[in-house]
Design a protein around this motif. Structure first.
Motif, mmCIF file in Angstrom:
data_model
loop_
_atom_site.group_PDB
_atom_site.id
_atom_site.type_symbol
_atom_site.label_atom_id
_atom_site.label_comp_id
_atom_site.label_asym_id
_atom_site.label_seq_id
_atom_site.Cartn_x
_atom_site.Cartn_y
_atom_site.Cartn_z
ATOM 1 N N ASP A 31 -1.235 -4.746 -20.071
ATOM 2 C CA ASP A 31 -0.235 -5.296 -19.861
ATOM 3 C C ASP A 31 0.545 -4.790 -19.160
ATOM 4 N N ALA A 32 1.222 -3.102 -19.032
ATOM 5 C CA ALA A 32 1.468 -2.125 -18.058
ATOM 6 C C ALA A 32 1.148 -1.727 -16.290
ATOM 7 N N SER A 33 -0.345 -1.835 -16.593
ATOM 8 C CA SER A 33 -0.422 -2.220 -14.955
ATOM 9 C C SER A 33 -0.369 -3.659 -14.778
ATOM 10 N N ALA A 34 0.138 -5.040 -15.432
ATOM 11 C CA ALA A 34 -0.684 -5.860 -14.441
ATOM 12 C C ALA A 34 0.812 -6.061 -13.994
ATOM 13 N N ARG A 35 2.115 -5.565 -15.204
ATOM 14 C CA ARG A 35 3.332 -5.778 -14.515
ATOM 15 C C ARG A 35 4.060 -3.959 -13.338
ATOM 16 N N VAL A 68 0.984 -1.256 -0.358
ATOM 17 C CA VAL A 68 -0.211 0.284 -0.087
ATOM 18 C C VAL A 68 0.620 1.456 0.232
ATOM 19 N N VAL A 69 1.853 1.148 0.821
ATOM 20 C CA VAL A 69 3.028 2.161 0.671
ATOM 21 C C VAL A 69 3.776 2.337 -0.565
ATOM 22 N N LYS A 70 3.841 1.511 -0.696
ATOM 23 C CA LYS A 70 4.753 1.612 -2.441
ATOM 24 C C LYS A 70 3.473 2.214 -3.244
ATOM 25 N N CYS A 71 2.745 2.186 -3.103
ATOM 26 C CA CYS A 71 1.215 3.030 -3.919
ATOM 27 C C CYS A 71 1.296 4.897 -3.534
ATOM 28 N N GLU A 72 0.959 4.826 -3.082
ATOM 29 C CA GLU A 72 0.996 5.697 -1.434
ATOM 30 C C GLU A 72 1.857 6.685 -1.789
ATOM 31 N N HIS A 73 2.721 6.480 -1.372
ATOM 32 C CA HIS A 73 3.888 7.655 -1.533
ATOM 33 C C HIS A 73 4.656 7.422 -3.184
ATOM 34 N N LYS A 74 4.486 8.601 -3.214
ATOM 35 C CA LYS A 74 4.660 9.166 -4.958
ATOM 36 C C LYS A 74 6.027 9.233 -5.333
ATOM 37 N N TYR A 75 6.510 9.361 -4.757
ATOM 38 C CA TYR A 75 8.788 9.209 -4.808
ATOM 39 C C TYR A 75 9.063 7.243 -5.023
ATOM 40 N N TRP A 76 8.023 6.391 -4.369
ATOM 41 C CA TRP A 76 8.594 5.515 -4.100
ATOM 42 C C TRP A 76 7.854 5.297 -4.799
ATOM 43 N N SER A 77 7.003 5.570 -5.004
ATOM 44 C CA SER A 77 5.649 4.577 -6.866
ATOM 45 C C SER A 77 6.409 4.957 -7.742
ATOM 46 N N ARG A 78 7.292 5.857 -8.138
ATOM 47 C CA ARG A 78 8.258 6.418 -8.752
ATOM 48 C C ARG A 78 9.189 5.559 -9.028
ATOM 49 N N LEU A 79 9.837 5.246 -7.891
ATOM 50 C CA LEU A 79 11.232 3.822 -8.090
ATOM 51 C C LEU A 79 10.443 2.833 -8.543
ATOM 52 N N GLU A 80 9.625 2.358 -7.646
ATOM 53 C CA GLU A 80 9.013 0.798 -8.445
ATOM 54 C C GLU A 80 8.481 1.504 -9.912
ATOM 55 N N GLN A 81 7.714 1.627 -10.489
ATOM 56 C CA GLN A 81 7.736 1.893 -12.236
ATOM 57 C C GLN A 81 8.589 1.845 -12.270
ATOM 58 N N GLU A 82 9.860 2.541 -12.448
ATOM 59 C CA GLU A 82 11.389 2.687 -13.390
ATOM 60 C C GLU A 82 11.467 1.146 -13.647
ATOM 61 N N LYS A 83 11.213 0.592 -12.328
ATOM 62 C CA LYS A 83 12.062 -1.011 -12.396
ATOM 63 C C LYS A 83 11.171 -2.203 -13.175
ATOM 64 N N ALA A 84 9.284 -1.841 -13.445
ATOM 65 C CA ALA A 84 8.722 -2.293 -13.795
ATOM 66 C C ALA A 84 8.384 -1.986 -15.389
ATOM 67 N N VAL A 85 8.581 -0.395 -15.906
ATOM 68 C CA VAL A 85 7.517 -0.096 -17.039
ATOM 69 C C VAL A 85 8.399 0.915 -17.572
ATOM 70 N N ASP A 86 8.366 1.572 -18.589
ATOM 71 C CA ASP A 86 9.001 2.673 -19.146
ATOM 72 C C ASP A 86 8.177 3.590 -19.006
ATOM 73 N N ALA A 87 7.290 3.561 -18.870
ATOM 74 C CA ALA A 87 6.097 4.655 -18.855
ATOM 75 C C ALA A 87 5.472 5.644 -17.906
ATOM 76 N N HIS A 88 6.125 6.467 -17.606
ATOM 77 C CA HIS A 88 6.359 7.137 -16.566
ATOM 78 C C HIS A 88 7.294 8.533 -17.174
ATOM 79 N N PRO A 89 7.063 9.771 -16.887
ATOM 80 C CA PRO A 89 7.788 11.122 -16.702
ATOM 81 C C PRO A 89 9.009 11.027 -15.356
ATOM 82 N N ARG A 90 9.438 12.059 -16.435
ATOM 83 C CA ARG A 90 10.947 11.866 -15.600
ATOM 84 C C ARG A 90 10.460 13.265 -14.721
#
Length: 433
Positions: free
Chosen positions: A259-263, A97-119
């Motif tokens: 697909d991106a959501s599942a990743r 839950v916190v990995k989603c809620e904390h916007k900075y931590w969430s971006r760090l996790e997204q980086e590991k899964a997909v390229d689909a995010h802003p700088r």
């Protein structure tokens, strides 16, 4: 009834009950309010205090506690796994839950899964002068790592706007950021989150295109997307005009979103819970980008799923919490399409003519396929309402079901005219914000 399940709903509001009672097999459920939204989110939030209050309610209950659920952001989102662990009910982990809620931590996790995010990057709110992080260009959005309903989120075009927005965030970030640190202290944080804390400001390059919301759940380790909605803004504004279901995007784009959501959910480690991920799709560049990840479904979309699919999206949340099959019905509803409209004012004012509950019920009866929630109280300053974005004030939410977009719009226009909501403009001397 021996099979009756006691379900405790954090932040349950009267306006939410109709949608909860519309889920399949609702006669099996007894819904119990667990603290009011005001107790949970208004003013300075003390997490230990709300946790203690919630435990007192549950400890005093004379019966089985079969499920503890919630569909709001912090502190509701984090209370669910903490209380579920204590009372032996089902939920995803606090860390996910916190990995989603904390916007900075969430971006760090997204980086590991997909390229689909802003700088993106962190903003040092203690720097003098305040300056953007390296590698993040204008236009950009500044937002706290944690906030409610786009509170303290600002779009900025240049250095002057950046400094003004960062100063406002620095002043208000503690209201939610400080209590969130109580949650971070309960977790074994990875090295990249060491010393980051809850009072963090994030800068992200602005995204453009069509905004969409992807809703789904994780069950048995598999992520399932049950719906994609389009989010349409007011012209020349970042404030929502409506959410429309189902999305009008072409199937190849919807496939990439699923697909991106599942990743992302796999990377975050979500289990046995609903989620909602907001994206931008740029049709010119044919690119999708994650805007934000929510560890819950959107309760504000419940009526849309009911109108089109035949069941509110609460259905999946409740079934998961009870350890049952969360599958949603598909296109079994009364209408081909549905929308949630936001009737807004873009300046402060005082609500004068506010329709009664009887007025609202009459309008809903006169215009089939509508449901209306009026926001302000009579005489209330719009700037005193909770959960507003930085640029507008919500007067009403209008849900419409229809067989075409034109029918949705006609029903909305009729509802707004019938509501006859009126506000007096607040003058400089009596502005309350």
């Amino acid at each position: 009834m021996s099979d009756e399940k006691n379900i405790f709903v954090l932040g349950l509001k009267e306006a939410n009950l109709p949608a909860l009672h519309d889920v399949p097999d609702a006669e099996r459920y007894r819904f119990h309010p667990l603290l009011t939204l005001k107790e949970l989110q208004s003013g300075e939030v003390s997490f230990p205090c709300v946790l203690e209050k919630a435990q007192h309610v549950l400890d005093s209950f004379d019966g089985t506690i079969d499920a503890i659920v919630g569909y709001y952001d912090f502190p509701v989102s984090t209370l669910v796994p903490i209380l579920s662990e204590r009372y032996g009910t089902r939920s995803t982990s606090l860390e996910s839950v916190v990995k989603c809620e904390h916007k900075y931590w969430s971006r760090l996790e997204q980086e590991k899964a997909v390229d689909a995010h802003p700088r993106f990057g962190r903003v040092d709110l203690h720097a003098d002068p305040l300056r953007p992080p390296e590698g993040v260009g204008f236009p950009m959005w500044l937002k706290p790592a944690l906030a409610y309903s786009s509170e303290l989120a600002f779009g900025v075009e240049d250095e002057d706007e950046f400094r003004a927005a960062a100063a406002r965030i620095r002043k208000g970030i503690g209201r939610v950021g400080e209590p969130f640190e109580y949650i971070l202290d309960r977790l074994d944080l990875p090295p990249e989150m060491a010393g980051v804390g809850g009072q963090v400001c994030l800068a992200e390059e602005s995204l453009s295109g069509i905004q969409v919301a992807v809703e789904g759940y994780v069950h048995g380790g598999e992520a399932t997307v049950y719906g994609v909605l389009d989010s349409i803004d007011y012209p020349d504004s970042s404030s929502f005009l409506r959410h429309q279901y189902p999305s009008t995007l072409p199937e190849p784009v919807l496939h990439r979103l699923r697909d991106a959501s599942a990743r992302v959910m796999r990377q975050i480690g979500m289990q046995e819970a609903t989620f909602s991920i907001e994206y931008f799709y740029d049709p010119h560049a044919d690119e999708i980008n994650v805007l934000e990840v929510n560890p819950r479904h959107s309760q504000s979309h419940a009526e849309l799923f009911q109108y089109v699919d035949g069941a509110p999206n609460h259905h999946a949340m409740l079934r998961l919490a009870l350890g049952e099959d969360p599958a949603m019905p598909h296109r079994a509803g009364r209408y081909r399409t549905a929308a949630k409209w936001y009737y807004r004012w873009f300046t402060d004012g005082v609500a004068r003519a506010v329709p009664s509950l009887e007025d609202v019920a009459r309008i809903e009866k006169e215009i089939p396929g509508t449901r209306i929630h009026v926001i302000p109280e009579p005489g209330q300053y719009l700037s005193d309402m909770d959960e507003q974005d930085s640029y507008s004030f919500e007067l009403a939410h209008v849900f419409t079901g229809g067989d075409s977009e034109e029918e949705l719009r006609e029903k909305y226009d009729h509802c707004v005219a019938a509501l006859n909501l009126a506000c007096d403009k607040a003058g400089p001397a009596d502005g309350n914000s």
